[in-house]
Design a protein around this motif. Structure first.
Motif, PDB file in Angstrom:
ATOM      1  N   ALA A 198       6.874   4.086 -11.007  1.00  0.00           N
ATOM      2  CA  ALA A 198       5.825   4.338 -12.001  1.00  0.00           C
ATOM      3  C   ALA A 198       5.878   3.334 -13.145  1.00  0.00           C
ATOM      4  CB  ALA A 198       5.939   5.761 -12.542  1.00  0.00           C
ATOM      5  N   LEU A 199       7.092   2.957 -13.531  1.00  0.00           N
ATOM      6  CA  LEU A 199       7.258   2.001 -14.634  1.00  0.00           C
ATOM      7  C   LEU A 199       7.216   0.548 -14.169  1.00  0.00           C
ATOM      8  CD1 LEU A 199      10.149   3.819 -16.547  1.00  0.00           C
ATOM      9  CD2 LEU A 199       7.738   3.678 -17.231  1.00  0.00           C
ATOM     10  N   GLU A 200       7.097   0.367 -12.843  1.00  0.00           N
ATOM     11  CA  GLU A 200       7.136  -0.965 -12.239  1.00  0.00           C
ATOM     12  C   GLU A 200       8.391  -1.722 -12.673  1.00  0.00           C
ATOM     13  OE1 GLU A 200       3.398  -2.928 -12.896  1.00  0.00           O
ATOM     14  OE2 GLU A 200       2.296  -1.405 -11.771  1.00  0.00           O
ATOM     15  N   ASP A 201       9.494  -1.003 -12.646  1.00  0.00           N
ATOM     16  CA  ASP A 201      10.796  -1.530 -13.063  1.00  0.00           C
ATOM     17  C   ASP A 201      11.546  -2.002 -11.822  1.00  0.00           C
ATOM     18  OD1 ASP A 201      13.366  -2.000 -13.964  1.00  0.00           O
ATOM     19  OD2 ASP A 201      13.655   0.008 -14.802  1.00  0.00           O
ATOM     20  N   ILE A 202      11.459  -3.301 -11.551  1.00  0.00           N
ATOM     21  CA  ILE A 202      12.058  -3.867 -10.336  1.00  0.00           C
ATOM     22  C   ILE A 202      13.571  -3.667 -10.315  1.00  0.00           C
ATOM     23  CG2 ILE A 202      12.484  -6.019  -9.074  1.00  0.00           C
ATOM     24  CD1 ILE A 202       9.661  -6.914 -10.029  1.00  0.00           C
ATOM     25  N   ALA A 203      14.239  -4.020 -11.397  1.00  0.00           N
ATOM     26  CA  ALA A 203      15.701  -3.884 -11.445  1.00  0.00           C
ATOM     27  C   ALA A 203      16.106  -2.414 -11.334  1.00  0.00           C
ATOM     28  CB  ALA A 203      16.251  -4.497 -12.725  1.00  0.00           C
ATOM     29  N   GLY A 204      15.392  -1.542 -12.038  1.00  0.00           N
ATOM     30  CA  GLY A 204      15.688  -0.108 -11.990  1.00  0.00           C
ATOM     31  C   GLY A 204      15.473   0.470 -10.603  1.00  0.00           C
ATOM     32  N   LEU A 205      14.442   0.000  -9.915  1.00  0.00           N
ATOM     33  CA  LEU A 205      14.166   0.482  -8.564  1.00  0.00           C
ATOM     34  C   LEU A 205      15.259   0.034  -7.602  1.00  0.00           C
ATOM     35  CD1 LEU A 205      12.438   1.991  -6.567  1.00  0.00           C
ATOM     36  CD2 LEU A 205      10.938  -0.018  -6.418  1.00  0.00           C
ATOM     37  N   ALA A 206      15.712  -1.201  -7.746  1.00  0.00           N
ATOM     38  CA  ALA A 206      16.791  -1.690  -6.879  1.00  0.00           C
ATOM     39  C   ALA A 206      18.054  -0.847  -7.075  1.00  0.00           C
ATOM     40  CB  ALA A 206      17.068  -3.165  -7.163  1.00  0.00           C
ATOM     41  N   VAL A 207      18.373  -0.531  -8.322  1.00  0.00           N
ATOM     42  CA  VAL A 207      19.550   0.297  -8.610  1.00  0.00           C
ATOM     43  C   VAL A 207      19.353   1.708  -8.050  1.00  0.00           C
ATOM     44  CG1 VAL A 207      20.847   1.392 -10.489  1.00  0.00           C
ATOM     45  CG2 VAL A 207      20.259  -1.025 -10.637  1.00  0.00           C
ATOM     46  N   ALA A 241      21.998   8.110   0.193  1.00  0.00           N
ATOM     47  CA  ALA A 241      22.105   9.303   1.038  1.00  0.00           C
ATOM     48  C   ALA A 241      20.736   9.919   1.350  1.00  0.00           C
ATOM     49  CB  ALA A 241      22.989  10.342   0.357  1.00  0.00           C
ATOM     50  N   LEU A 242      19.680   9.352   0.773  1.00  0.00           N
ATOM     51  CA  LEU A 242      18.336   9.858   1.062  1.00  0.00           C
ATOM     52  C   LEU A 242      17.973   9.576   2.513  1.00  0.00           C
ATOM     53  CD1 LEU A 242      16.430   8.678  -2.144  1.00  0.00           C
ATOM     54  CD2 LEU A 242      16.833  11.042  -1.452  1.00  0.00           C
ATOM     55  N   PRO A 243      17.037  10.337   3.059  1.00  0.00           N
ATOM     56  CA  PRO A 243      16.586  10.047   4.424  1.00  0.00           C
ATOM     57  C   PRO A 243      16.050   8.617   4.515  1.00  0.00           C
ATOM     58  CG  PRO A 243      15.752  12.176   3.699  1.00  0.00           C
ATOM     59  CD  PRO A 243      16.393  11.525   2.505  1.00  0.00           C
ATOM     60  N   GLU A 244      16.255   7.987   5.653  1.00  0.00           N
ATOM     61  CA  GLU A 244      15.883   6.584   5.836  1.00  0.00           C
ATOM     62  C   GLU A 244      14.399   6.334   5.568  1.00  0.00           C
ATOM     63  OE1 GLU A 244      16.291   2.676   6.129  1.00  0.00           O
ATOM     64  OE2 GLU A 244      17.963   4.097   6.097  1.00  0.00           O
ATOM     65  N   THR A 245      13.547   7.287   5.913  1.00  0.00           N
ATOM     66  CA  THR A 245      12.106   7.095   5.670  1.00  0.00           C
ATOM     67  C   THR A 245      11.818   6.970   4.176  1.00  0.00           C
ATOM     68  OG1 THR A 245      11.767   9.491   5.721  1.00  0.00           O
ATOM     69  CG2 THR A 245      11.346   8.286   7.766  1.00  0.00           C
ATOM     70  N   GLU A 246      12.496   7.756   3.362  1.00  0.00           N
ATOM     71  CA  GLU A 246      12.304   7.677   1.912  1.00  0.00           C
ATOM     72  C   GLU A 246      12.839   6.355   1.368  1.00  0.00           C
ATOM     73  OE1 GLU A 246      13.154  11.207  -0.495  1.00  0.00           O
ATOM     74  OE2 GLU A 246      13.257  12.333   1.380  1.00  0.00           O
ATOM     75  N   LEU A 247      13.987   5.938   1.879  1.00  0.00           N
ATOM     76  CA  LEU A 247      14.554   4.662   1.436  1.00  0.00           C
ATOM     77  C   LEU A 247      13.650   3.504   1.837  1.00  0.00           C
ATOM     78  CD1 LEU A 247      18.342   5.192   2.179  1.00  0.00           C
ATOM     79  CD2 LEU A 247      17.259   4.959  -0.060  1.00  0.00           C
ATOM     80  N   GLN A 248      13.106   3.574   3.040  1.00  0.00           N
ATOM     81  CA  GLN A 248      12.222   2.509   3.507  1.00  0.00           C
ATOM     82  C   GLN A 248      10.967   2.435   2.631  1.00  0.00           C
ATOM     83  OE1 GLN A 248      13.273   0.339   5.714  1.00  0.00           O
ATOM     84  NE2 GLN A 248      11.457  -0.835   5.244  1.00  0.00           N
ATOM     85  N   GLU A 249      10.433   3.578   2.270  1.00  0.00           N
ATOM     86  CA  GLU A 249       9.265   3.610   1.385  1.00  0.00           C
ATOM     87  C   GLU A 249       9.598   3.000   0.021  1.00  0.00           C
ATOM     88  OE1 GLU A 249       6.635   7.061  -0.702  1.00  0.00           O
ATOM     89  OE2 GLU A 249       7.078   7.330   1.437  1.00  0.00           O
ATOM     90  N   ALA A 250      10.770   3.323  -0.493  1.00  0.00           N
ATOM     91  CA  ALA A 250      11.202   2.769  -1.782  1.00  0.00           C
ATOM     92  C   ALA A 250      11.398   1.257  -1.670  1.00  0.00           C
ATOM     93  CB  ALA A 250      12.492   3.443  -2.244  1.00  0.00           C
TER      94      ALA A 250
END
Length: 126
Positions: A85-94, A101-110
């Motif tokens: 939502a904040l378009e925070d690239i560094a924050g999203l990577a972290v 441990a999230l399901p792979e589909t959620e990680l792939q979407e992220a």
């Protein structure tokens, strides 16, 4: 203090100890029920409160493990959503690393969102 009060009302120490054990067991049962309800809701604040209550009444970590895991997953999901939502690239990577441990589909979407944000940033910088 409870022993003294029990004597005043005529309870024997053994009766008082039985009553205290029964109260402790009821508190444990209530804490477990609250954990189960919080797990069904998947609400991070409810999970946090339920886990705190469970710890206060002395539940074992094993009894709280599924709630603790769901809390961690919920927090990871929240961090990913905020970063997107904040378009925070560094924050999203972290957040993606923290949410391993999230399901792979959620990680792939992220990861896909991260790629899109990085692409947008490159286009802006060109």
């Amino acid at each position: 203090r409870a022993v003294e009060e029990a004597r005043v009302v005529g309870l024997e120490e053994a009766e008082l100890l039985d009553a205290l054990r029964a109260i402790e067991e009821l508190q444990r049962e209530a804490a477990l029920a609250r954990l189960q309800a919080a797990l069904r809701s998947l609400s991070v604040p409810e999970l946090q409160e339920a886990i705190e209550q469970a710890r206060r009444v002395g539940l074992e970590e094993a009894e709280m493990s599924s709630a603790t895991r769901e809390l961690e997953l919920g927090m990871a999901r929240g961090a990913i959503k905020r970063a997107v939502a904040l378009e925070d690239i560094a924050g999203l990577a972290v957040a993606i690393d923290a949410g391993s441990a999230l399901p792979e589909t959620e990680l792939q979407e992220a990861r896909s969102s991260l790629g899109e944000l990085q692409g947008q940033a490159l286009r802006r910088d060109s």
